[in-house]
Write a protein that holds these residues in place. Structure first.
Motif: not given
Length: 629
Positions: A307-315, A339-345, A374-378
């Motif tokens: 999954k995009p998050v939780g396996t193991p992290d938002a990265g 991912v944004k919800r887990e790691d908005p910054k 958000w994705a474009r900026d990240m």
């Protein structure tokens, strides 16, 4: 040649344009013409050709001296496993499985259901079927026994290839009991099943089961079998408005030509580049852009289990892109929202070098502006929304960045691709002015690679897609087009809802709910969900005299949907109502309920799991006289 010149070139001479695109494919017998008009708005492409998909996806790259290139990168954060399969190794694995299937009597035109998790063997199974001319039907591993049984009865497979289990963060999904239950429910029984035993959870084998590895012992490697250009490559079931799945058919030759063209011209990759579509092989994205298109084009494809998050992290996404040097990344907006919800910054994003990435592609559901920006900026790369359907198999409207990167207009998947003459029509079938809302339709013929019909359901094919607007394919979507030819998708025109990129039929859920002994009548609607895009909510009218606690009944209904359709439906909430909102003719006003749910009171940072949302839906319905107090 830029986009406009390319599109005009196609429009001026469609058959000549597609014949030139066909030059990139290895043919056993080259086509003498592109389009075959069967009459009555039915068409086939390259029907007189002879070709093999597996040869084009595997063998020819080995023959061209690129056998040591990675064909598949397997990355599973769940099992902490990473591996690479070269084109040489893939050829050996596919030839071995194909030979074993052939030795058991599977041959040209026989159907094989594939019920597998996200492991390289799923692609091996698909390609092995293509190698010997068998027609595969991949069923998403999240579907429960009932849904699998329906598909078994419709395509009557000679064999089923499955795994002992699928893995999700924190849980094991046992496939074998679901498979056994489906075979027990189905009227048709396959001759045998091949089981990939996974070390995380092996299963007990039955009399008709054979182990994946034992199955191939003592059998010969199979050569590629040329098939006619109009031979079905696969059947993929998609939700229908009646609840019964529709078996989308994909013809072999057009599939090869169209998908190969998209890799360079839309996704900007050259042979040898790493391409990643973060989807599942059970969905059309997995067919087109995990398995077939990258391999046909000579790319390296990523098979990701997690999954995009939780396996193991938002990265996790950023780690995979960086580590495997992904050039183009394709996923659903839901995944980016998670991912944004887990790691908005974007703190996890800062840990990885993503200079390899050229662009992010989003599809499968509406890409909201916040997510795109958000994705474009990240990522610091273009984010391209694009629109297509299970039925089309590839992009209807997108940004042809490999030809020419057009300006992005947030909210639009950009422009129609060559092959698609997209029109916005009023109820009478007449084109509307730019900026006006209407039904989105595509002038016939559809291009190669799109569905020519439905499996064993020609009448349903015509009724579903060709009758509303004669001479056009009805997409089922409503939208508008601006003066620049940019398309905007505004809404669905049927009752299929989109949950995290998965098109699911509310009708199928209603059938399950209606089977509960205490439910007299019901409806399911899709309401906006900030994470998943849409989430289903059930409206339940109880049988007269039932006085059990409503929470108890709702819990049983939720369990029924989970058991019979599967967790993929994400059905978690229902409301008991006195009566359903209906027109005088008896049609349920689903749109009324959706508008209640989608008003400003619900635009909060929560998902449909939040009980506040459910309470407000109930309160609104009660005010209108529909819900119980």
């Amino acid at each position: 040649m830029g986009y406009r010149a390319e599109y005009n070139s196609w429009k001026a001479n469609p058959e000549g344009w597609w014949m030139r695109a066909a030059d990139a494919i290895d043919w056993d017998v080259a086509p003498t013409k592109a389009l075959h008009d069967l009459g009555d708005d039915l068409y086939e492409w390259f029907a007189d050709a002879k070709v093999n998909t597996c040869w084009n996806a595997v063998d020819r790259h080995v023959e061209q001296g690129r056998g040591d290139q990675a064909a598949i990168i397997y990355d599973s954060p769940i099992t902490d496993t990473k591996s690479r399969v070269t084109y040489n190794e893939l050829l050996e694995q596919v030839s071995g499985l194909a030979g074993a299937l052939a030795a058991k009597g599977v041959g040209m035109g026989d159907r094989v259901i594939i019920y597998m998790p996200m492991v390289p063997e799923a692609l091996v199974a698909m390609l092995a079927c293509a190698r010997i001319g068998a027609v595969h039907s991949v069923v998403f591993g999240g579907f429960a026994a009932h849904e699998l049984a329906v598909r078994i009865d419709d395509c009557t497979p000679k064999a089923i290839i499955a795994a002992s289990c699928g893995l999700e963060p924190g849980r094991v999904v046992e496939y074998k009991p679901l498979l056994d239950g489906a075979i027990a429910q189905a009227d048709h029984t396959p001759d045998f099943t091949v089981i990939l035993q996974r070390s995380q959870h092996p299963c007990e084998m039955g009399a008709a089961d054979v182990d994946w590895h034992d199955f191939q012992k003592g059998t010969s490697l199979a050569d590629c079998v040329p098939v006619a250009g109009n031979h079905p490559a696969y059947i993929l079931y998609t939700s229908g408005t009646t609840g019964a799945p529709k078996g989308v058919v994909r013809h072999t030759a057009g599939h090869l030509v169209a998908l190969n063209w998209t890799m360079k011209n839309i996704y900007q990759v050259e042979p040898g580049d790493v391409f990643w579509a973060a989807s599942d092989v059970g969905w059309v994205v997995g067919h087109s852009y995990i398995c077939y298109a990258p391999l046909i084009h000579g790319n390296t494809t990523v098979v990701f289990e997690g999954k995009p998050v939780g396996t193991p992290d938002a990265g996790t996404f950023w780690r995979v892109i960086s580590e495997h040097k992904v050039r183009s990344f394709f996923t659903a907006p839901t995944a980016i929202r998670a991912v944004k919800r887990e790691d908005p910054k974007g703190l996890e994003r800062q840990k990885y070098d993503l200079s390899c990435l050229r662009a992010l592609y989003l599809a499968g559901e509406r890409a909201d502006p916040d997510t795109i920006e958000w994705a474009r900026d990240m990522l610091g790369v273009p984010v391209y929304d694009h629109w297509w359907q299970t039925e089309t198999g590839f992009t209807i409207a997108g940004n042809p960045a490999g030809l020419e990167a057009l300006p992005v207009k947030v909210g639009s998947p950009t422009v129609a691709m060559p092959g698609f003459d997209v029109q916005i029509l009023d109820d009478g079938g007449h084109p509307v002015a730019p900026g006006e809302l209407g039904a989105i339709a595509i002038k016939l013929p559809l291009p190669p690679g799109t569905l020519p019909t439905l499996w064993n359901a020609g009448d349903r094919f015509r009724k579903s897609y060709l009758t509303t607007f004669p001479g056009y394919y009805e997409t089922g979507d409503a939208g508008m087009m601006d003066e620049d030819g940019y398309l905007y998708i505004m809404a669905r025109t049927d009752d299929v809802i989109n949950v995290a990129g998965h098109r699911l039929s509310t009708g199928a859920m209603e059938e399950v709910l209606a089977g509960h002994p205490d439910v007299a009548e019901c409806a399911v609607v899709g309401v906006s969900d900030q994470l998943k895009g849409q989430a289903p909510v059930g409206l339940l009218c109880l049988t007269t005299g039932v006085n059990r606690p409503h929470d108890e009944i709702v819990g049983e209904c939720v369990k029924r949907v989970r058991d019979q359709i599967g967790p993929v439906a994400a059905f978690k909430q229902a409301v008991v109502v006195d009566r359903l909102p209906k027109t005088r003719s008896g049609k349920i006003l689903r749109g009324t309920v959706v508008k209640i749910a989608d008003n400003e009171a619900f635009k909060m940072p929560a998902t449909i799991d939040d009980p506040v949302i459910l309470d407000e839906i109930k309160e609104a319905l009660q005010t209108l006289g529909y819900a119980k107090g």
